[in-house]
Design a protein around this motif. Structure first.
Motif, short mmCIF file in Angstrom:
data_model
loop_
_atom_site.label_atom_id
_atom_site.label_comp_id
_atom_site.label_asym_id
_atom_site.label_seq_id
_atom_site.Cartn_x
_atom_site.Cartn_y
_atom_site.Cartn_z
N THR A 44 0.75 -1.12 0.14
CA THR A 44 0.03 0.01 -0.05
C THR A 44 1.06 1.29 0.14
O THR A 44 1.99 1.20 0.28
CB THR A 44 -0.85 0.00 1.28
OG1 THR A 44 -0.11 0.18 2.35
CG2 THR A 44 -1.93 -1.14 1.48
N LYS A 79 -6.42 -5.29 -0.63
CA LYS A 79 -5.95 -3.75 0.08
C LYS A 79 -6.02 -4.00 1.73
O LYS A 79 -5.22 -3.70 2.41
CB LYS A 79 -6.54 -2.73 -0.45
CG LYS A 79 -6.22 -1.50 0.33
CD LYS A 79 -4.52 -0.99 -0.15
CE LYS A 79 -4.26 -0.85 -1.54
NZ LYS A 79 -4.57 0.52 -1.87
N LEU A 80 -7.21 -4.47 2.05
CA LEU A 80 -7.51 -4.64 3.61
C LEU A 80 -6.64 -5.60 4.38
O LEU A 80 -6.11 -5.32 5.40
CB LEU A 80 -8.96 -4.93 3.92
CG LEU A 80 -9.35 -5.41 5.22
CD1 LEU A 80 -9.33 -3.97 5.81
CD2 LEU A 80 -10.90 -5.60 5.31
N ILE A 83 -2.84 -4.17 4.39
CA ILE A 83 -2.58 -3.12 5.43
C ILE A 83 -2.88 -3.95 6.82
O ILE A 83 -1.95 -3.76 7.86
CB ILE A 83 -3.84 -2.12 5.43
CG1 ILE A 83 -3.50 -1.46 4.06
CG2 ILE A 83 -3.64 -1.21 6.52
CD1 ILE A 83 -4.53 -0.27 3.81
N ALA A 125 -10.42 2.14 8.12
CA ALA A 125 -9.23 2.83 7.98
C ALA A 125 -8.80 3.58 9.45
O ALA A 125 -7.64 3.79 9.74
CB ALA A 125 -9.54 4.02 7.35
N THR A 132 -8.62 7.04 4.64
CA THR A 132 -9.60 6.27 3.89
C THR A 132 -9.16 6.10 2.25
O THR A 132 -9.42 5.21 1.76
CB THR A 132 -11.25 6.99 4.08
OG1 THR A 132 -11.33 7.25 5.46
CG2 THR A 132 -12.35 6.25 3.32
N LEU A 135 -6.84 3.32 1.81
CA LEU A 135 -7.69 2.06 1.94
C LEU A 135 -8.67 1.92 0.93
O LEU A 135 -8.70 0.99 0.18
CB LEU A 135 -8.61 2.13 3.05
CG LEU A 135 -9.47 0.60 3.27
CD1 LEU A 135 -8.57 -0.44 3.71
CD2 LEU A 135 -10.49 0.99 4.59
#
Length: 296
Positions: A44, A79-80, A83, A125, A132, A135
């Motif tokens: 990210t 992405k989630l 992170i 986030a 945000t 994310l």
């Protein structure tokens, strides 16, 4: 050069171990190992910023090898997960921090929940301590993520939608013109019984023509309509078999009944077995019942 190779090259040039870099960048050491081994091919923007700062290079230098791939961004699920693992968090921990629960987080990461709302993105986030925008940085064509819109655009759309819904909840006053017998036919008498208040969405597009009547009998008790209840009548509504209408019989008598077309006349039915059906040819439809309000 892959991002993992680039990080490893820069790290070794500075003579620091994976663990030292991970600690300096505030990342989980196991996550950094996965990135350098190539098992994780994307990172990210937040992670890239941390690593570039820890390595003492600018962000462009770290990700220059990945520039050509930036148009293919990660899905919201990837992405989630990216992170979360970079923060050393389990799904259980993220579920607790965001207030969404482990199962919901798991369903997002597995793709079972293909879209998340702005509110959900903000909760995640906040729990992950990223913006945000970081994310929501998903590829344009990825329907499993969020719409490719800026926060300003989405906020504008949300505000507009909220305003529309709020307007529909606006309370409108409709005049009550009299009592409609829901029993035996009676002579029509229009009197002023004040107004009833209903949400605008109930009469949207019909405000100028609808009116209210008060039920004066029990022939429609099977429909939940009882003496003293108020109903809204739309005089322009088309005739549909089985719907409830206010009708005038013989030019003077009015009542409320279910209406059916039958061999050139109308059959008027109650929903209470104590009242007989009526067959009539001299019938004038006053309007269809479109809304009812129970007597308090």
């Amino acid at each position: 050069m892959k991002i993992g190779d680039k990080i490893k090259e820069l790290r070794e040039l500075r003579g620091i171990s994976q663990r030292q870099l991970a600690i300096k960048a505030e990342l989980d050491p196991s996550y950094l190992s996965i990135v350098e081994s190539g098992k994780r091919t994307n990172i990210t923007l937040d992670v890239a910023r941390r690593l570039s700062a820890a390595l003492g290079v600018n962000l462009e230098e770290l990700i220059e090898s990945e520039t050509s791939d930036k148009n293919e961004k990660m899905s919201i699920a990837d992405k989630l997960r990216e992170i979360r693992t970079s923060k050393g968090l389990t799904q259980e921990a993220l579920g607790q921090l965001s207030g969404l629960g482990r199962t919901y987080v798991n369903h997002i990461e597995c793709g079972r929940i293909p879209n998340i709302t702005i509110q959900t993105a903000q909760k995640l986030a906040g729990a992950l301590d990223v913006s945000t925008d970081d994310l929501m940085e998903v590829k344009t064509s990825d329907k499993a993520g969020l719409p490719d819109k800026s926060m300003a655009d989405m906020l504008k759309a949300f505000t507009s939608d909220f305003a529309d819904k709020l307007q529909k909840l606006e309370i409108i006053e409709i005049p009550v013109r009299g009592v409609i017998p829901a029993g035996n036919p009676a002579v029509e008498e229009e009197i002023d019984l004040g107004v009833i208040r209903v949400p605008r969405e109930v009469v949207e597009g019909k405000i100028d023509r609808v009116f209210a009547l008060k039920i004066g009998g029990e022939s429609l008790s099977g429909d939940g309509l009882h003496y003293g209840d108020n109903v809204l009548i739309d005089p322009d509504a088309p005739i549909i078999d089985g719907k409830i209408y206010a009708v005038r019989i013989g030019g003077t008598e009015v009542l409320a009944r279910h209406v059916y077309k039958e061999n050139g006349h109308l059959r008027l039915e109650s929903s209470n077995g104590e009242y007989k059906r009526l067959l009539a040819t001299d019938v004038e439809i006053q309007g269809r019942l479109i809304y009812q309000m129970r007597k308090l």
